[in-house]
Design an enzyme around this catalytic site. Structure first.
Site, short mmCIF file in Angstrom:
data_model
loop_
_atom_site.label_atom_id
_atom_site.label_comp_id
_atom_site.label_asym_id
_atom_site.label_seq_id
_atom_site.Cartn_x
_atom_site.Cartn_y
_atom_site.Cartn_z
N ARG A 85 0.84 -1.20 0.00
CA ARG A 85 0.00 0.00 0.00
C ARG A 85 0.87 1.24 0.00
O ARG A 85 1.74 1.41 0.87
CB ARG A 85 -0.91 0.00 1.23
N ARG A 154 -1.48 6.51 10.10
CA ARG A 154 -1.62 6.09 8.71
C ARG A 154 -1.71 7.32 7.79
O ARG A 154 -1.53 8.46 8.23
CB ARG A 154 -2.87 5.23 8.55
N LYS A 230 -3.41 0.99 15.27
CA LYS A 230 -3.36 1.95 14.17
C LYS A 230 -3.99 3.27 14.58
O LYS A 230 -4.81 3.34 15.50
CB LYS A 230 -4.07 1.38 12.94
N LYS A 232 -5.53 7.13 12.89
CA LYS A 232 -6.01 7.74 11.66
C LYS A 232 -6.39 9.20 11.89
O LYS A 232 -7.03 9.54 12.89
CB LYS A 232 -7.21 6.96 11.11
N CYS A 451 -15.19 -2.82 0.66
CA CYS A 451 -13.80 -3.19 0.92
C CYS A 451 -13.41 -4.35 0.00
O CYS A 451 -14.27 -4.99 -0.60
CB CYS A 451 -13.63 -3.59 2.39
N CYS A 457 -8.16 -10.62 1.53
CA CYS A 457 -8.08 -10.17 2.92
C CYS A 457 -8.23 -11.35 3.88
O CYS A 457 -9.21 -12.09 3.82
CB CYS A 457 -9.15 -9.12 3.21
N CYS A 496 -16.21 -8.01 6.69
CA CYS A 496 -16.04 -8.31 8.12
C CYS A 496 -16.44 -7.07 8.90
O CYS A 496 -16.70 -6.01 8.31
CB CYS A 496 -14.59 -8.73 8.42
N CYS A 500 -13.62 -1.18 7.10
CA CYS A 500 -12.70 -0.43 6.25
C CYS A 500 -13.40 0.46 5.24
O CYS A 500 -12.84 1.47 4.81
CB CYS A 500 -11.75 -1.39 5.53
#
Length: 587
Positions: A85, A154, A230, A232, A451, A457, A496, A500
């Site tokens: 990514r 991120r 993470k 953001k 997503c 994934c 899931c 995302c």
């Protein structure tokens, strides 16, 4: 490079799995153990410990889940590959930077590009032996993948519209400044993938002296174990909340006095992830923290990061996001701890106008006599498929018009700096390749997001990107039959519950629950300012449109004038919607 056909290993009993915190602590700032496994040609994959560390370099180890059963029956291990990514603050890239991704998609990837909902680009299907040269090829065009994943900040999101105004230029400047300031300082990325070459990566700001830990010179902001999870950050004007600013760990909202910047409102503790099996996990919208000036912003953002670093949950990763810290301690405590570190008080939140959303599609004026074109990319996947040769069209367009591109938070693409004379030949080029423009798709498809999910994934429990187009098609037919075909509606799907594609602020959302089973959510705000409510559980993929159809009919018949679908569902409430929908079905 061909993938080795690796026999399934005869594995010994596994030792106790190390926690991610232990892996980070033992990594010596992300440098230990990676080279030994990544540059070992005898294996096509890496251990769990190295897999966790590779995230900080912007990659995930994956396998083709469509092939698992057949390979297992043939006595083979999984078909491993890597997703890489790229990081692009505000989604801004040159034509050459986009085109290097396009070239690499054929040379080392699976022949497609995936635009992300955080304004980056993903390459899928890269074999282990090709990872280093892929990163080096991106680096030669001043693109890097550092911190695109991992327990760090991120990609910083910002409105991608290239309007030549002081306000939009400010958002770009702030996004790039924060992004550079919060990059990890470890040399591991540069040593592993670039043989020590650091240029021409972005210039990095100096961490604020107030937060530098004297005993941790390598990572003065993050420390030896980085963040608990993470992190953001997104920046948005109230009149253009295309980044879903309320879903960010830090949401930054400029406050303007006419053309002049007054400062920034700050939101904290937003986040989408949850678990179906743990009611204590849930999506959260960011909460109002306060107001800072332009001069105070960077230091305040860093201070917020350090509060999460020092107090975030490192015992249970599912509760490690900052949203749980803010919920547990409260905004007042968080603000007090932050102000103690900063040495100054935040201002109070400044009331701002109502939030709205613009997806920036179609032909738009930039304000400097030129135009940009927003091209819809269904679910962010750029590929040639049948009569629609989208990837070839974009390659030819950007070769002929080597202008900047911008990736939007709805995973679409903007091509900038075009003249009025460019319009006719560009539209002809798109038609020639079967590419639909925004005027040729329905409102339901325009605002839909999914997503990637299966087959790549590892977290996906159901389809998403491959499923949503068919669901949208069925909903399009239902909406048209009801006379609602021209209505805007934000529909999102994920494979899931991690969220995302930001389903929990959508008007209508489908979230994977198990194989071909989805929970349905309704009632989020089109503007991204309200969370959804659960409407139905464990609905088969083939039944999603039929399950929603009664709600669409109720919306048509019982809404207030001009009322959006999400607002209608929120006003009525899911209990009454369930009862009313049963009556519609019975009738």
């Amino acid at each position: 490079m061909a993938a080795p056909e690796t026999p399934a290993p005869n594995r010994p009993a596994r030792a106790k799995k190390r926690s991610v915190e232990e892996i980070k602590s033992d990594s010596h700032y992300l440098s230990q153990g990676i080279a030994e496994e990544m540059f070992d040609a005898s294996s096509d994959h890496v251990s769990d410990g190295v897999y966790q560390l590779l995230k900080f370099s912007g990659m995930y180890q994956q396998d083709d889940r469509d092939q698992r059963k057949a390979r297992r029956q043939a006595g083979l291990d999984k078909a491993y590959s890597f997703m890489l990514r790229s990081r692009a603050p505000g989604g801004r890239l040159t034509a050459a930077q986009y085109l290097v991704h396009d070239r690499l998609a054929d040379e080392v990837g699976n022949g497609t590009l995936r635009l992300t909902t955080r304004q980056g680009i993903q390459l899928h299907g890269i074999l282990k032996g090709d990872v280093k040269e892929t990163i080096r090829a991106l680096h030669r065009e001043m693109v890097n993948t550092l911190a695109a994943c991992g327990d760090v900040n991120r990609n910083v999101m910002a409105c991608p519209a290239p309007e030549r105004s002081r306000q939009h230029a400010l958002l770009e400047e702030v996004a790039r400044e924060i992004d550079a300031h919060l990059l990890p300082r470890s040399e591991a990325y540069y040593q592993l993938w670039l043989d020590g070459e650091r240029q021409p990566l972005p210039a990095e700001a100096t961490p604020s002296a107030a937060f530098v830990a004297p005993t941790d010179a390598v990572e003065p902001i993050y420390g030896r174990t980085y963040l608990p999870r993470k992190f953001k950050i997104g920046i948005a004007f109230p009149h253009d909340n295309c980044v879903d600013v309320f879903t960010q760990d830090i949401g930054i909202v400029p406050v303007m006095d006419g053309e002049a910047l007054r400062g920034f409102n700050l939101l904290i503790g937003g986040g989408m992830g949850m678990s179906h099996t743990d009611a204590d996990t849930h999506p959260v919208l960011g909460k109002e923290l306060g107001f800072v000036t332009r001069e105070q912003l960077l230091r305040t953002v860093e201070g917020i990061v350090t509060v999460q670093r020092d107090f975030g949950n490192r015992e249970e990763r599912k509760f490690a996001r900052m949203k749980y810290l803010v919920e547990a301690r409260g905004v007042a405590w968080f603000r007090g701890e932050l102000e103690r570190r900063l040495g100054f008080a935040l201002g109070d939140w400044v009331p701002v106008g109502p939030f709205a959303v613009d997806d920036h599609l179609g032909w738009r004026e930039q304000g400097d006599g030129r135009f940009y074109l927003g091209i819809p990319i269904e679910n962010g996947r750029i590929k040639d498929a049948g009569p629609m040769r989208l990837r070839t069209a974009l390659r030819e367009l950007l070769t002929r018009y080597p202008n900047e591109v911008r990736i939007t938070p709805q995973h679409n693409l903007l091509v900038t700096n075009l003249s009025a004379q460019d319009r006719e030949p560009i539209e002809a080029l798109l038609r020639e390749h079967g590419v639909r423009t925004v005027g040729e798709i329905t409102q339901a498809r325009r605002y839909a997001m999914a997503c990637p999910a299966l087959p790549t994934c590892g977290l996906a429990v159901a389809e998403s990107e491959r499923m949503l187009p068919g669901v949208i098609g069925a909903l399009e037919r239902e909406l048209e039959a009801l006379g609602l075909g021209g209505e805007e509606i934000a529909i999102r799907m994920t494979g899931c519950p991690n969220g995302c594609a930001r389903p929990y602020t959508a008007e209508l959302a489908f979230v994977g629950r198990s194989l071909d089973k989805y929970n349905i959510y309704v009632g989020g705000a089109f503007e991204g300012t309200r969370l959804v409510s659960e409407y139905a559980q464990m609905v088969a993929g083939g039944d999603l449109a039929a399950t929603v159809a009664p709600l669409l009919r109720l919306w048509r018949d019982q809404r207030d004038p001009g009322e959006r679908f999400g607002d209608f569902c929120h006003r009525v409430g899911v209990e009454r919607l369930r009862e009313a929908a049963q009556g519609v079905v019975a009738a």
